[in-house]
Design an enzyme around this catalytic site. Structure first.
Site, PDB file in Angstrom:
ATOM      1  N   CYS A 163       0.859  -1.202   0.000  1.00 28.44           N
ATOM      2  CA  CYS A 163       0.000   0.000   0.000  1.00 28.44           C
ATOM      3  C   CYS A 163       0.881   1.233   0.000  1.00 28.44           C
ATOM      4  O   CYS A 163       1.934   1.239   0.637  1.00 28.44           O
ATOM      5  CB  CYS A 163      -0.833   0.058   1.286  1.00 28.44           C
ATOM      6  SG  CYS A 163      -2.037  -1.243   1.422  1.00 28.44           S
TER       7      CYS A 163
ATOM      8  N   GLU B 291       1.422  -4.190  -5.494  1.00 29.95           N
ATOM      9  CA  GLU B 291       0.295  -5.107  -5.340  1.00 29.95           C
ATOM     10  C   GLU B 291      -0.939  -4.527  -6.023  1.00 29.95           C
ATOM     11  O   GLU B 291      -1.147  -3.314  -6.009  1.00 29.95           O
ATOM     12  CB  GLU B 291       0.037  -5.294  -3.831  1.00 29.95           C
ATOM     13  CG  GLU B 291      -0.901  -6.418  -3.534  1.00 29.95           C
ATOM     14  CD  GLU B 291      -1.111  -6.595  -2.031  1.00 29.95           C
ATOM     15  OE1 GLU B 291      -0.136  -6.826  -1.299  1.00 29.95           O
ATOM     16  OE2 GLU B 291      -2.280  -6.484  -1.611  1.00 29.95           O
TER      17      GLU B 291
HETATM   18  N1  ACO Z   1      -5.098  14.617  -9.838  1.00 26.76           N
HETATM   19  C1  ACO Z   1      -4.451  14.401 -11.016  1.00 26.76           C
HETATM   20  N2  ACO Z   1      -3.272  13.731 -11.082  1.00 26.76           N
HETATM   21  C2  ACO Z   1      -2.763  13.258  -9.942  1.00 26.76           C
HETATM   22  C3  ACO Z   1      -3.403  13.449  -8.691  1.00 26.76           C
HETATM   23  C4  ACO Z   1      -4.631  14.153  -8.671  1.00 26.76           C
HETATM   24  N3  ACO Z   1      -5.286  14.384  -7.537  1.00 26.76           N
HETATM   25  N4  ACO Z   1      -2.640  12.895  -7.738  1.00 26.76           N
HETATM   26  C5  ACO Z   1      -1.570  12.352  -8.354  1.00 26.76           C
HETATM   27  N5  ACO Z   1      -1.636  12.573  -9.686  1.00 26.76           N
HETATM   28  C6  ACO Z   1      -0.700  12.120 -10.712  1.00 26.76           C
HETATM   29  C7  ACO Z   1       0.024  13.249 -11.380  1.00 26.76           C
HETATM   30  O1  ACO Z   1       0.467  12.802 -12.647  1.00 26.76           O
HETATM   31  C8  ACO Z   1       1.191  13.431 -10.460  1.00 26.76           C
HETATM   32  O2  ACO Z   1       2.291  14.020 -11.090  1.00 26.76           O
HETATM   33  P1  ACO Z   1       2.350  15.620 -11.333  1.00 26.76           P
HETATM   34  O3  ACO Z   1       2.004  16.280 -10.028  1.00 26.76           O
HETATM   35  O4  ACO Z   1       3.750  15.837 -11.750  1.00 26.76           O
HETATM   36  O5  ACO Z   1       1.348  15.908 -12.411  1.00 26.76           O
HETATM   37  C9  ACO Z   1       1.536  12.010 -10.086  1.00 26.76           C
HETATM   38  O6  ACO Z   1       0.297  11.324 -10.076  1.00 26.76           O
HETATM   39  C10 ACO Z   1       2.196  11.803  -8.734  1.00 26.76           C
HETATM   40  O7  ACO Z   1       2.199  12.941  -7.981  1.00 26.76           O
HETATM   41  P2  ACO Z   1       2.946  12.981  -6.586  1.00 26.76           P
HETATM   42  O8  ACO Z   1       2.852  14.379  -6.061  1.00 26.76           O
HETATM   43  O9  ACO Z   1       4.315  12.411  -6.696  1.00 26.76           O
HETATM   44  O10 ACO Z   1       2.079  11.958  -5.761  1.00 26.76           O
HETATM   45  P3  ACO Z   1       1.294  12.162  -4.392  1.00 26.76           P
HETATM   46  O11 ACO Z   1       2.259  12.545  -3.302  1.00 26.76           O
HETATM   47  O12 ACO Z   1       0.131  13.020  -4.584  1.00 26.76           O
HETATM   48  O13 ACO Z   1       0.871  10.659  -4.088  1.00 26.76           O
HETATM   49  C11 ACO Z   1      -0.635   8.842  -4.180  1.00 26.76           C
HETATM   50  C12 ACO Z   1       0.228   9.824  -4.995  1.00 26.76           C
HETATM   51  C13 ACO Z   1       0.268   8.113  -3.174  1.00 26.76           C
HETATM   52  C14 ACO Z   1      -1.249   7.805  -5.097  1.00 26.76           C
HETATM   53  C15 ACO Z   1      -1.706   9.691  -3.444  1.00 26.76           C
HETATM   54  O14 ACO Z   1      -2.589  10.211  -4.394  1.00 26.76           O
HETATM   55  C16 ACO Z   1      -2.489   8.930  -2.399  1.00 26.76           C
HETATM   56  O15 ACO Z   1      -2.014   8.686  -1.304  1.00 26.76           O
HETATM   57  N6  ACO Z   1      -3.742   8.564  -2.735  1.00 26.76           N
HETATM   58  C17 ACO Z   1      -4.635   7.888  -1.795  1.00 26.76           C
HETATM   59  C18 ACO Z   1      -4.208   6.469  -1.548  1.00 26.76           C
HETATM   60  C19 ACO Z   1      -4.026   5.701  -2.836  1.00 26.76           C
HETATM   61  O16 ACO Z   1      -4.859   5.717  -3.726  1.00 26.76           O
HETATM   62  N7  ACO Z   1      -2.887   4.980  -2.920  1.00 26.76           N
HETATM   63  C20 ACO Z   1      -2.565   4.122  -4.044  1.00 26.76           C
HETATM   64  C21 ACO Z   1      -3.301   2.830  -3.898  1.00 26.76           C
HETATM   65  S1  ACO Z   1      -2.649   1.575  -4.924  1.00 26.76           S
HETATM   66  C22 ACO Z   1      -1.552   0.734  -3.932  1.00 26.76           C
HETATM   67  O17 ACO Z   1      -1.487   1.023  -2.779  1.00 26.76           O
HETATM   68  C23 ACO Z   1      -0.683  -0.321  -4.513  1.00 26.76           C
END
Ligand code: ACO
Ligand code: ZN
Length: 450
Positions: A292, A326
């Protein structure tokens, strides 16, 4: 592009996702017959005014009496069918346009165990096989009831360090915490409490100023701690309760022993403040290098997610293994991974002018070949000709894709990583004993994906 814009606009705390659907065939009814249908039944589809002041289709998931309201006053917990479940919320009757109401009788007769579109046969199959660990004794009907229950967020907000954060999903906190409007977390040991005064008392006693475990990385103000779920069980469980508030499909809170948690912190003179984390199975037969991943909402879209993903691959490189996250990936998880894979792979393709095989790409990056293929296929950069994969490496095309993949994010400085791969004989034995539990966890997840 429309949905991406929506995602951008809604980043911190309430991102909108691309989960399609949302089409609604509305049956127009007269106002009088509409209001005679009050209170609305669970399952009703209707248009609802959202925070953008526009009307969007919703489905009623739950209803409850308005506190101190009249006998017939209800509010409704709705799912916006065009958006991700994290935007589900309680709304007032005034937000609903009863003229657009549609009662989906067929669906009500059917079970509401999942919001996915399935045939009756598939549903029956899930009824028979979808048994979550800890719920083995439940029959299909009770399990459905349990799933119904998790559809409604139980905790609306949390306080963590200097942030107040709106939650996204249900999390299975012990029952005494259910329906607490706000939970107060200690940002260091992640203990949670119902009242602010309890937290204040706790902060006077709590002597942690960073996550328990070993600091394995420090660069500037960023630190990574490795926390062994077996040695720090309560911390691991608390972290899972917290994380589940922002993760839809993950359920790992009951077997933290088998996991390591990599906790990312921003450090200052008050301590190391949690920003996000990823978990990793100590031993993965499926070559998962990440279970996760979460960046807490106040820190999202600042590059921390890419840092965490990159870190997980650096650990795999040190182990001399390839890795993959995963499944299932969430919408935001997939976006982040796709961005990371695109950037890493296309930079190498550019450098090598395409003279490189998939296997070599995998060896260099620790990215599993399946993920390399799917990334290149999605970008239309690979063809299968005469039994061989041919990669397109036109610099202009690569640059265009690299530009679209967004910013690079925070870099991992590998020279600052002090770490050796996990090894524990005792755990090997534990894992063998728990294989049954592990297996049913996987099958529960697989069923969720169908
Ligand atoms: N809207 C549009 N694009 C997004 C968004 C959003 N809200 N969030 C992330 N992205 C995309 C963009 O392409 C972004 O790159 P950019 O800012 O250069 O355009 C890229 O993803 C990653 O951005 P980061 O700033 O590096 O990522 P962040 O710190 O926001 O973390 C994460 C990404 C971990 C998926 C976060 O959104 C999160 O915690 N979400 C909730 C939990 C979740 O869904 N986790 C993944 C589950 S899958 C698994 O666990 C295997
Ligand atoms: Zn504490």
């Amino acid at each position: 592009m429309g949905s991406m814009e929506g995602l951008k606009a809604e980043s911190n705390g309430g991102a909108q996702a691309m989960n399609g659907g949302g089409e609604m065939t509305t049956t127009r009814r007269g106002r009088s017959s509409a209001s005679s249908a009050l209170p609305l039944e669970v399952g009703t589809k209707v248009m609802c005014r959202w925070r953008d002041q526009k009307m969007h289709p919703v489905k009623v998931i739950e209803r409850r009496k308005v506190p101190h309201g009249g006998a017939g006053d209800y509010e409704y917990y709705v799912h916006y069918t065009e958006f991700n479940r994290r935007l589900d919320e309680w709304v007032k009757l005034e937000q609903l346009d009863l003229d657009t109401m549609e009662n989906d009788v067929d669906e009500k007769v059917d079970d509401k165990a999942t919001s996915l579109k399935m045939t009756r046969h598939q549903k029956r199959k899930i009824d028979e096989t979808h048994v979550e660990p800890g719920h083995e004794e439940l029959d299909a009907a009770s399990l459905r009831e349990h799933e119904e229950f998790t559809k409604v967020k139980n905790i609306a907000k949390i306080e963590l360090g200097r942030y107040e954060i709106d939650t996204w999903y249900f999390s299975p906190f012990p029952s005494e915490y259910n329906d607490t409007p706000k939970l107060f977390f200690c940002e260091f040991c992640l203990s949670f409490m119902k009242r602010k005064e309890q937290l204040q008392r706790h902060m006077k006693k709590c002597d942690l100023k960073h996550p328990p475990g070993d600091e394995i990385y420090r660069s500037g103000t960023l630190s990574m701690f490795e926390v062994d779920g077996k040695k720090n069980k309560v911390y691991g469980q608390n972290l899972c309760y917290l994380a589940k508030l922002f993760l839809d499909h993950k359920t790992l809170y009951y077997d933290v022993d088998l996991f390591l948690f990599y906790v990312l912190c921003e450090c200052d003179d008050r301590g190391c403040h949690i920003v996000g984390y990823f978990s990793k199975e100590k031993h993965s037969e499926e070559s998962y290098n990440l279970a996760c991943i979460l960046t807490l909402p106040p820190y999202q879209r600042k590059g921390y997610g890419k840092f965490l993903i990159s870190f997980s691959y650096e650990l795999s490189k040190k182990e001399g293994k390839v890795g993959t996250p995963e499944r299932p990936l969430s919408d935001l998880g997939l976006l982040s991974y796709r961005g990371y894979w695109t950037r890493v792979l296309l930079e190498i393709l550019k450098k090598h002018k395409g003279n490189i095989s998939i296997k070599e790409l995998s060896d260099m990056t620790a990215i599993k070949t399946d993920d390399i293929l799917s990334t290149l296929q999605a970008l239309d950069l690979i063809q299968y000709r005469k039994g061989q994969h041919v990669i397109c490496a036109d610099p202009k095309v690569l640059d265009r894709h690299l530009k679209a993949a967004g910013r690079g994010g925070l870099e991992v400085d590998v020279s600052k990583l002090i770490w050796t791969p996990y090894k524990d004989q005792e755990d090997e034995e534990l894992r063998r004993d728990q294989r049954k539990c592990h297996a049913c966890r996987s099958s529960a997840r697989r069923n969720q994906q169908q």
